[in-house]
Design a protein around this motif. Structure first.
Motif, PDB file in Angstrom:
ATOM      1  N   VAL A   1       0.850  -1.199   0.000  1.00  0.00           N
ATOM      2  CA  VAL A   1       0.000   0.000   0.000  1.00  0.00           C
ATOM      3  C   VAL A   1       0.885   1.248   0.000  1.00  0.00           C
ATOM      4  O   VAL A   1       1.748   1.411   0.867  1.00  0.00           O
ATOM      5  N   ILE A   2       0.654   2.109  -1.000  1.00  0.00           N
ATOM      6  CA  ILE A   2       1.472   3.312  -1.149  1.00  0.00           C
ATOM      7  C   ILE A   2       0.555   4.528  -1.098  1.00  0.00           C
ATOM      8  O   ILE A   2      -0.470   4.568  -1.777  1.00  0.00           O
ATOM      9  N   VAL A   3       0.907   5.510  -0.276  1.00  0.00           N
ATOM     10  CA  VAL A   3       0.134   6.754  -0.255  1.00  0.00           C
ATOM     11  C   VAL A   3       0.989   7.836  -0.897  1.00  0.00           C
ATOM     12  O   VAL A   3       2.118   8.093  -0.463  1.00  0.00           O
ATOM     13  N   ALA A   4       0.465   8.444  -1.945  1.00  0.00           N
ATOM     14  CA  ALA A   4       1.190   9.498  -2.652  1.00  0.00           C
ATOM     15  C   ALA A   4       0.422  10.813  -2.520  1.00  0.00           C
ATOM     16  O   ALA A   4      -0.680  10.847  -1.976  1.00  0.00           O
ATOM     17  N   GLY A   5       1.022  11.902  -3.004  1.00  0.00           N
ATOM     18  CA  GLY A   5       0.308  13.177  -3.079  1.00  0.00           C
ATOM     19  C   GLY A   5       0.477  14.055  -1.862  1.00  0.00           C
ATOM     20  O   GLY A   5       1.345  13.834  -1.007  1.00  0.00           O
ATOM     21  N   CYS A   6      -0.397  15.044  -1.768  1.00  0.00           N
ATOM     22  CA  CYS A   6      -0.192  16.119  -0.779  1.00  0.00           C
ATOM     23  C   CYS A   6      -0.515  15.714   0.657  1.00  0.00           C
ATOM     24  O   CYS A   6       0.053  16.270   1.589  1.00  0.00           O
ATOM     25  N   VAL A   7      -1.436  14.750   0.867  1.00  0.00           N
ATOM     26  CA  VAL A   7      -1.668  14.287   2.254  1.00  0.00           C
ATOM     27  C   VAL A   7      -0.416  13.537   2.709  1.00  0.00           C
ATOM     28  O   VAL A   7       0.028  13.673   3.860  1.00  0.00           O
ATOM     29  N   ALA A   8       0.183  12.779   1.786  1.00  0.00           N
ATOM     30  CA  ALA A   8       1.423  12.059   2.111  1.00  0.00           C
ATOM     31  C   ALA A   8       2.508  13.062   2.522  1.00  0.00           C
ATOM     32  O   ALA A   8       3.241  12.845   3.497  1.00  0.00           O
ATOM     33  N   GLN A   9       2.576  14.162   1.782  1.00  0.00           N
ATOM     34  CA  GLN A   9       3.592  15.183   2.067  1.00  0.00           C
ATOM     35  C   GLN A   9       3.365  15.819   3.447  1.00  0.00           C
ATOM     36  O   GLN A   9       4.273  15.947   4.251  1.00  0.00           O
ATOM     37  N   ALA A  10       2.099  16.192   3.697  1.00  0.00           N
ATOM     38  CA  ALA A  10       1.813  16.978   4.901  1.00  0.00           C
ATOM     39  C   ALA A  10       1.598  16.116   6.144  1.00  0.00           C
ATOM     40  O   ALA A  10       1.873  16.547   7.259  1.00  0.00           O
ATOM     41  N   GLU A  11       1.076  14.909   5.960  1.00  0.00           N
ATOM     42  CA  GLU A  11       0.659  14.101   7.116  1.00  0.00           C
ATOM     43  C   GLU A  11       1.349  12.741   7.131  1.00  0.00           C
ATOM     44  O   GLU A  11       0.769  11.762   7.615  1.00  0.00           O
ATOM     45  N   GLY A  12       2.558  12.668   6.573  1.00  0.00           N
ATOM     46  CA  GLY A  12       3.276  11.393   6.466  1.00  0.00           C
ATOM     47  C   GLY A  12       3.361  10.649   7.789  1.00  0.00           C
ATOM     48  O   GLY A  12       3.066   9.453   7.867  1.00  0.00           O
TER      49      GLY A  12
END
Ligand code: SAH
Ligand code: SF4
Length: 422
Positions: free
Chosen positions: A62-73
């Motif tokens: 499972v990979i989370v990409a994008g701006c939520v990944a950036q801000a809430e990693g």
């Protein structure tokens, strides 16, 4: 832009012979590309992750990409420890590296390196099957509006080079694409270099691209009023491939709120641009974004927004309730009550819908040119897009999908036109 980034990630998987599937429960890899612009989009990330965890195939990566990944990693790793990898929007190219190594131990990559992003993505083969395509030409933002997370999640303003963009567009033309939407968070702040090191404005880039054989239509999104230069405005009157459509978000019609938002322009400045654009292209279709209920917005401020909408007359627009975003200057300001927010949003949306209907009705009996991009909802129906960016439905045979044809408009629905081949 997330659609564009998702397509690029799909291209990376394809380059490793990993094919897409519609059924995430059977997939070896699931990538959730996320948006952080409003709270609702962020909440959706966590509910989707919960679903993957429950129903996903055993051993699924499972990979989370994008701006939520950036801000809430960190929060993602805490709340959803089964997530294998978190990658920010400017690190999506690292997927290639992970797939090569078949090792996802690193857990989080959130570098801001637009150069490395596009250098890597340029090497990956483009796969595209539709007649329209998004092409990112500019990324990030230095404007820091007080409500907005973009400068924190997508990083500083960066423009790709003219030759890189040209190469990407030529490759898409070879695949049959005829309509291009040039993308950037501040697309009209574009200042990319050519091979000789000369800097080009967005207007100059569009002129360049419109000379490429096979490019039929160009549009761009999203622009900021303060970067709406005269050369770009005038281009709407001279470049025939530039679609007569302009999305120019104003956010609010009140000078007081525009100042609180740090938008760096006034309502009169915006009216001036609209007047200039309409002078060179009288029938241009205009659209905007509105944020309703920014902290400090009074009844009078809201009336100013209604007044601005009435004066400009839009063909369509997007309107959102203000959503406080962590880390932005407005995040801790006192919120306007939900009742008022709901009432104001309702009023604005009602007015915008009326304007869209009014705008579309004027097309009845007129002929527009429609890029047919697929089958419609009903049997025998096709759908497409007019040069004014309206959705158009008509009866016709599938073999004309991909063509730009003249269509006479017979009727209008709330968000689309119905026509017949002229
Ligand atoms: N660069 C563009 C906007 C990009 S963000 C511009 O300057 O206009 C896309 C849209 O999301 C914005 O136009 C705005 O209307 C909306 N938006 C951004 N932050 C928001 C927030 N905190 N709450 C509600 N809407 C927001
Ligand atoms: Fe966000 Fe657009 Fe403002 Fe940049 S200019 S901070 S992207 S709203």
């Amino acid at each position: 832009m997330n659609v564009y980034d998702s397509d690029k990630m799909k291209d990376i998987f394809l380059s490793h012979n990993i094919l897409p599937t519609d059924d995430y429960t059977k997939a070896d890899f699931v990538v959730l590309n996320t948006c952080h612009i409003r709270e609702k989009a962020t909440e959706k990330t966590f509910s989707d992750l919960g679903r993957f965890n429950k129903k996903g195939k055993k051993g699924q990566t499972v990979i989370v990409a994008g701006c939520v990944a950036q801000a809430e990693g960190e929060l993602i790793q805490k709340r959803a420890p089964y997530v294998d990898l978190v990658i920010g929007p400017q690190s999506i190219q690292s997927l290639d590296h992970f797939l090569k190594k078949d090792d996802f131990k690193e857990k989080a990559i959130t570098e801001f390196d637009a150069i490395e992003k596009f250098d890597t993505l340029n090497q990956i083969k483009t796969n595209h099957s539709s007649k329209t395509a998004f092409v990112t030409i500019q990324e990030g933002c230095d404007k820091f509006c007080h409500f907005c997370v973009v400068p924190y999640t997508r990083g500083a303003e960066y423009s790709r080079t003219v030759y890189e963009i040209e190469d990407e567009i030529k490759a898409l033309v070879d695949l049959g694409v005829v309509e291009f939407t040039l993308l950037g968070q501040n697309v009209n702040a574009f200042h990319g270099k050519d091979a000789s090191g000369n800097t080009h404005s967005l207007a100059s880039l569009i002129n360049h691209l419109s000379e490429i054989n096979g490019v039929e239509r160009i549009t761009y999104s999203t622009s900021h009023p303060i970067s709406m230069t005269d050369d770009l405005i005038n281009l709407h009157g001279t470049n025939e491939k530039l679609m007569p459509y302009l999305h120019l978000p104003v956010q609010s019609g009140s000078d007081n709120v525009l100042k609180l938002m740090n938008r760096k322009h006034t309502r009169d400045f915006y009216f001036d641009i609209i007047e200039k654009v309409r002078k060179v292209k009288p029938d241009i279709a205009l659209s905007s974004d509105f944020i309703i209920g920014f902290p400090g917005e009074t009844d009078k401020d809201f009336e100013d927004t209604i007044d601005l909408i009435k004066r400009v007359k839009y063909m369509n627009s997007y309107s959102f309730k203000y959503s406080p975003r962590p880390g932005t200057p407005a995040a801790n300001k006192k919120m306007i009550s939900d009742d008022i927010l709901d009432e104001r949003l309702f009023q604005v949306q009602q007015l915008l819908n009326e304007q869209q209907m009014e705008y579309n009705k004027k097309f009845i009996t007129k002929t527009v040119s429609v890029l047919i991009d697929g089958a419609g909802k009903h049997e025998g129906q096709l759908k497409g897009k007019s040069e004014f960016n309206q959705s158009v439905a008509l009866l016709g045979e599938k073999k004309i999908i991909g063509q730009i044809i003249p269509v006479e408009i017979k009727d209008v629905l709330s968000h689309s036109l119905i026509g017949e081949r002229a």
